[in-house]
Design an enzyme around this catalytic site. Sequence first.
Site, PDB file in Angstrom:
ATOM      1  CB  SER A 153      -2.000   1.092 -16.375  1.00 14.75           C
ATOM      2  OG  SER A 153      -0.815   1.531 -15.731  1.00 14.75           O
ATOM      3  CE1 TYR A 166      -4.656   4.921 -13.690  1.00 11.22           C
ATOM      4  CE2 TYR A 166      -2.376   4.269 -13.350  1.00 11.22           C
ATOM      5  CZ  TYR A 166      -3.422   4.533 -14.201  1.00 11.22           C
ATOM      6  OH  TYR A 166      -3.256   4.416 -15.561  1.00 11.22           O
TER       7      TYR A 166
END
Length: 268
Positions: A153, A166
Amino acid sequence: MSAAAAADRPTAAIATAVVTGASSGIGAATARQLAAAGYHVVVTARREDRVAALAEEITAAGGSASASALDVTDRAAVDAFAADLTGDAARSPVTVLINNAGGALGLDPVADGVVAEWRQMYETNVLGTLNVTQALLPALTASGDGTVVVVSSTAALGTYEGGAGYVAAKHGEHVLAETLRLEIVGTPVRVIEVAPGMVKTEGFATTRFHGDTAKAAKVYAGVAAPLTADDVADTITWAVTRPSHVNIDLLVVRPRAQASNSKVHREL
């Protein structure tokens, strides 16, 4: 292979690609595109009914696919899956692994972060990738032309407020890929990292906010065209299908409206 297998075992004439987290979103889209590119795809996820349906869909469309329920955080299950997949000499060689299983939980500041959610994100994104990569790396190497893909990501490359849990997990996944590439250089295995930015899929934001669809919708509010799962799958498939000597170390892909993790153009 579980009873959910949706196609006959392929012969050694066709290469096999394993896709984790394939029950929806980027994983499912990637499986479809790799099948269209000529791979036998083994689609895995915890939701057995979803991957079985996907394998049947791919097969009905003329592709080659099979399905297996798999929790990437369960090392014993991962090892059993790998042993079954690679133990049959008549089965096609495993040449591609797409580490896509992962996800985000919560958007809390560090001071209020839920430890259990941080742990779950780390176990799925980092240890899940580690488990499956370790289990299949011998087969990928033995194939003589292996590829490990880590779907990370843009969170792996830069932080943002409320995203620390995250971000920490995705940074760990990024470092895993980067270090593995250093450690296995000289072997016939490539390590590719694809880092998507804002992608609108059926479940990512909803899962992050524990089913709160209103909060999930705000993530994409005013963004004319966030990335789709197919956009990212197209990027992954392009990287995988480059000539064997070409390694796409890191490919960052964002929608045009997103300049960074914290700078997004919204038409409100």
